[in-house]
Structures are given as structure tokens and as C-alpha cells.
Enzyme design. Sequence first.
Site, PDB file in Angstrom:
ATOM      1  N   GLY A  61       0.845  -1.182   0.000  1.00  0.00           N
ATOM      2  CA  GLY A  61       0.000   0.000   0.000  1.00  0.00           C
ATOM      3  C   GLY A  61       0.882   1.233   0.000  1.00  0.00           C
ATOM      4  O   GLY A  61       2.048   1.179   0.403  1.00  0.00           O
ATOM      5  N   GLN A  77       3.237   9.838   1.141  1.00  0.00           N
ATOM      6  CA  GLN A  77       4.511   9.114   1.217  1.00  0.00           C
ATOM      7  C   GLN A  77       5.425   9.433   0.035  1.00  0.00           C
ATOM      8  O   GLN A  77       6.609   9.126   0.084  1.00  0.00           O
ATOM      9  CB  GLN A  77       4.268   7.608   1.298  1.00  0.00           C
ATOM     10  CG  GLN A  77       3.649   7.187   2.617  1.00  0.00           C
ATOM     11  CD  GLN A  77       3.489   5.688   2.671  1.00  0.00           C
ATOM     12  OE1 GLN A  77       2.488   5.153   2.231  1.00  0.00           O
ATOM     13  NE2 GLN A  77       4.503   5.029   3.202  1.00  0.00           N
ATOM     14  N   CYS A 137       6.276  -0.161   7.205  1.00  0.00           N
ATOM     15  CA  CYS A 137       5.882   1.001   6.422  1.00  0.00           C
ATOM     16  C   CYS A 137       7.040   1.399   5.518  1.00  0.00           C
ATOM     17  O   CYS A 137       8.196   1.404   5.954  1.00  0.00           O
ATOM     18  CB  CYS A 137       5.523   2.157   7.355  1.00  0.00           C
ATOM     19  SG  CYS A 137       4.999   3.656   6.511  1.00  0.00           S
ATOM     20  N   LEU A 138       6.721   1.753   4.283  1.00  0.00           N
ATOM     21  CA  LEU A 138       7.762   2.177   3.346  1.00  0.00           C
ATOM     22  C   LEU A 138       8.442   3.465   3.811  1.00  0.00           C
ATOM     23  O   LEU A 138       9.556   3.750   3.403  1.00  0.00           O
ATOM     24  CB  LEU A 138       7.169   2.359   1.947  1.00  0.00           C
ATOM     25  CG  LEU A 138       6.588   1.092   1.332  1.00  0.00           C
ATOM     26  CD1 LEU A 138       5.929   1.403  -0.013  1.00  0.00           C
ATOM     27  CD2 LEU A 138       7.658   0.025   1.165  1.00  0.00           C
ATOM     28  N   HIS A 149      -4.069   1.310   7.864  1.00  0.00           N
ATOM     29  CA  HIS A 149      -2.735   1.912   7.797  1.00  0.00           C
ATOM     30  C   HIS A 149      -2.730   3.074   6.796  1.00  0.00           C
ATOM     31  O   HIS A 149      -2.239   4.166   7.104  1.00  0.00           O
ATOM     32  CB  HIS A 149      -1.726   0.823   7.393  1.00  0.00           C
ATOM     33  CG  HIS A 149      -0.321   1.279   7.260  1.00  0.00           C
ATOM     34  ND1 HIS A 149       0.654   0.934   8.169  1.00  0.00           N
ATOM     35  CD2 HIS A 149       0.305   2.019   6.306  1.00  0.00           C
ATOM     36  CE1 HIS A 149       1.811   1.454   7.778  1.00  0.00           C
ATOM     37  NE2 HIS A 149       1.626   2.122   6.640  1.00  0.00           N
ATOM     38  N   GLU A 150      -3.265   2.850   5.596  1.00  0.00           N
ATOM     39  CA  GLU A 150      -3.252   3.888   4.559  1.00  0.00           C
ATOM     40  C   GLU A 150      -4.176   5.050   4.923  1.00  0.00           C
ATOM     41  O   GLU A 150      -3.824   6.217   4.693  1.00  0.00           O
ATOM     42  CB  GLU A 150      -3.609   3.300   3.191  1.00  0.00           C
ATOM     43  CG  GLU A 150      -2.663   2.219   2.697  1.00  0.00           C
ATOM     44  CD  GLU A 150      -1.182   2.565   2.770  1.00  0.00           C
ATOM     45  OE1 GLU A 150      -0.810   3.755   2.632  1.00  0.00           O
ATOM     46  OE2 GLU A 150      -0.376   1.637   2.964  1.00  0.00           O
ATOM     47  N   HIS A 180      -2.325   7.259   7.296  1.00  0.00           N
ATOM     48  CA  HIS A 180      -1.360   8.136   6.625  1.00  0.00           C
ATOM     49  C   HIS A 180      -2.015   9.440   6.194  1.00  0.00           C
ATOM     50  O   HIS A 180      -1.446  10.524   6.378  1.00  0.00           O
ATOM     51  CB  HIS A 180      -0.768   7.455   5.384  1.00  0.00           C
ATOM     52  CG  HIS A 180       0.469   6.689   5.644  1.00  0.00           C
ATOM     53  ND1 HIS A 180       1.613   7.246   6.182  1.00  0.00           N
ATOM     54  CD2 HIS A 180       0.767   5.388   5.414  1.00  0.00           C
ATOM     55  CE1 HIS A 180       2.550   6.325   6.288  1.00  0.00           C
ATOM     56  NE2 HIS A 180       2.059   5.178   5.829  1.00  0.00           N
TER      57      HIS A 180
END
Length: 169
Positions: A41, A46, A89-90, A131-132, A135
Site C-alpha cells: 500500500g 509518502q 511502512c515504506l 494503515h493507509e 497516513h
Amino acid sequence: MSLLGDPVLHSVCAEVTAFGPDLGRLVEDMFATMYAAEGVGLAANQIGVGQRVFVYDCPDDEDVRHVGHVVNPRLVAADGEEFTGPEGCLSLPGLEAATPRFDRAVVEGVRSDGTPVRIEGTGFFARCLQHECDHLEGTVYADRVTGLRGRRLRRAIRKTPWGAEALRG
């Protein structure tokens, strides 16, 4: 890729009001970035874009693959059992921590062409949706990790090349 400490990750993203080719290109760029980083995701902030958009290519607990994107998403339900499970997480590369999430989530929004979409996820996919959505509200999973796990995660963050500066803010 924006890393922890970048102000765009800690700001509430703006609603998308312009639907057209630029939004379509943003979604394509986000998918390319997510795949290159081997993520499941990715939220627009991000990659430094403070708009309410996220993409996903994520399996659920039955290995059913879910692929898509949501513009102006709203997390309308997060319920069922709460599980604490591994989350990464990226924007916090190489780190992971046990994070509490519900095992069911429902997100409503629109696609890049403006058509309504409702996505329901369970298990790992529900974790991804929550999670997304976090963000886009300026929250990273590390903000949800408390107690001993939170202290361990902050210690691990400080040991990264980007982490000491990220925790100062």
C-alpha cells in the site's frame, strides 16, 4: 519516498477536487513507486503529495489479492476483533513493530474517474486499509505503538540513518 520526520507525513492531507489526467498520472506513479519498493500500500503523502489518495495491492488472510486505489477515502468502519500484529511502512524502511488493528475495515471514497467505491477488507487487508487511511490523517503506525514495544521501536528508529532527525521533531 518521504521518510519518518518529513512534515508531509504528519499533516492531514487535502481532499482531491480536481479529477482528470493529472490525478490518473498520480495514481499510476503511486502504483509504480509501491511496486518498486515492494510494498502492499502507498499513500500520496509518502511521495510528498498532500492529497487524499492511496493505492494498494494486498492479500487478505485467505491469500485473495486486492488491487485498487481510493481517492478521498473515509474509514467508515474498523471493527471485529482487535489484533496486535507485525506492521511495517515504506516510510520507516527496514523496521516493523507489533501494532494493534481491527480485523475488519470498510473504506468508502471514489476512483480517479469520480465513480464511488466501497472496499471491505478482513485480516491483513483490513490492516492495510487502516494503515493507509491513517497516513492521510497524518498518522504513521509508529504513533500507535506504545509501552515497551514503542520504546523498542523508537530505539530502532534512532539507529537508522534517517531516524535521529525524525524523532527530534
